[in-house]
Motif scaffolding. Structure first.
Motif, PDB file in Angstrom:
ATOM      1  N   PRO A  46       0.816  -1.222   0.000  1.00  0.00           N
ATOM      2  CA  PRO A  46       0.000   0.000   0.000  1.00  0.00           C
ATOM      3  C   PRO A  46       0.847   1.268   0.000  1.00  0.00           C
ATOM      4  CG  PRO A  46       0.087  -0.963   2.195  1.00  0.00           C
ATOM      5  CD  PRO A  46       0.787  -1.932   1.282  1.00  0.00           C
TER       6      PRO A  46
ATOM      7  N   ASP B 121      -4.921   2.565  -0.292  1.00  0.00           N
ATOM      8  CA  ASP B 121      -4.904   1.855   1.002  1.00  0.00           C
ATOM      9  C   ASP B 121      -4.546   0.385   0.852  1.00  0.00           C
ATOM     10  OD1 ASP B 121      -5.690   4.032   2.439  1.00  0.00           O
ATOM     11  OD2 ASP B 121      -7.832   3.632   2.168  1.00  0.00           O
TER      12      ASP B 121
ATOM     13  N   GLY C 299      -2.548   6.227   0.831  1.00  0.00           N
ATOM     14  CA  GLY C 299      -1.867   5.372   1.813  1.00  0.00           C
ATOM     15  C   GLY C 299      -0.929   6.067   2.786  1.00  0.00           C
TER      16      GLY C 299
ATOM     17  N   THR D 219       3.939   4.638   4.518  1.00  0.00           N
ATOM     18  CA  THR D 219       3.407   3.356   4.041  1.00  0.00           C
ATOM     19  C   THR D 219       4.017   3.005   2.690  1.00  0.00           C
ATOM     20  OG1 THR D 219       1.366   3.936   5.159  1.00  0.00           O
ATOM     21  CG2 THR D 219       1.243   2.128   3.598  1.00  0.00           C
TER      22      THR D 219
END
Ligand SMILES: [Zn+2]
Length: 243
Positions: free
Chosen positions: A114, A118, A148, A152
């Motif tokens: 991600p 997401d 995201g 991440t």
């Protein structure tokens, strides 16, 4: 619409369909056909008909329209299941990080990567040493952070870098030239980036594709993978957003 020549890897045929800005991948082994990120149904049907083939499965890396626009029509035409992250694009089997399944006559490992969204997934074919990275990792670039978060995406890119160096990288778009021009400005004294940019220009001038790259090549010349820490990555990604 442009069809790249076929590459044969461990009797796996990977066909790249360039559709506008997007890259759609058709995988075939043992006469089993799988498509990854069909942004257009028409382009996929056209390619399958050339082989007298039918589709067994649709795989999606992330639920953006330019990667899923062909899903409904393909699903209707071939009555094949759709696997990928959660979303409202017609998914039948929601896939998660760490899962392993068979498709296109081979074993596919699901990697949760991600950051662009997401729930981005990459599909790693261990026997063929090939990874399909959607909009997480591109040749000499990476996706924008849309949902995201920077950290991440940074972690996801680190994860992809841990694949074997020889792994072939198939991203969801071919922005290679633009990415390398950006990289050459950001890293003006980096010889390997300059050489890769020259090679990419030569390939494109000769009507050839710069893809796939390899994990080793990305580790050496992808500016986002050259960042030493999260802050440097955040600055570079922000610069690229305004490039
Ligand atoms: Zn996307």
């Amino acid at each position: 619409m442009r069809f790249a020549p076929h590459a044969t890897l461990d009797v796996m045929m990977i066909t790249t369909i360039q559709y506008g800005d997007n890259l759609i991948y058709l995988l075939c082994r043992e006469r089993r056909w799988t498509v990854i990120d069909p942004g257009s149904a028409r382009a996929v049907v056209f390619a399958l008909e050339k082989h007298g083939a039918t589709l067994e499965q649709i795989l999606i890396t992330h639920p953006h329209g330019d990667h899923t626009a062909g899903v409904a029509m393909l699903k209707k035409q071939y009555a094949c299941p759709v696997a990928g992250p959660p979303g409202d694009y017609g998914v039948d089997h929601v896939r998660h990080d760490g899962e392993i399944f068979r498709s296109a006559g081979t074993v596919i490992h699901v990697l949760g990567v991600p950051g662009h969204t997401d729930h981005d997934l990459a599909y790693y074919l261990s026997a063929q040493e090939a990874v399909f990275t959607g909009d997480t990792l591109f040749a000499a670039g990476c996706g924008r952070v849309i949902r995201g978060g920077m950290q991440t995406l940074w972690r996801s890119l680190a994860r992809l870098q841990s694949l074997p160096d020889s792994t072939l990288v198939y991203g969801g778009h071919d922005y290679t030239l633009d990415n390398l021009e950006f990289a050459a400005v950001m890293f003006p004294h980096h010889d390997a980036i300059r050489e890769r940019l020259d090679t990419a220009r030569r390939l494109i001038d000769n009507g050839r594709s710069c893809l796939p790259s390899t994990i080793a090549e990305e580790k050496r010349t992808n500016p986002f993978l050259l960042c030493r820490d999260l802050e440097a990555f955040r600055r570079l990604r922000t610069r690229k957003d305004g490039w």
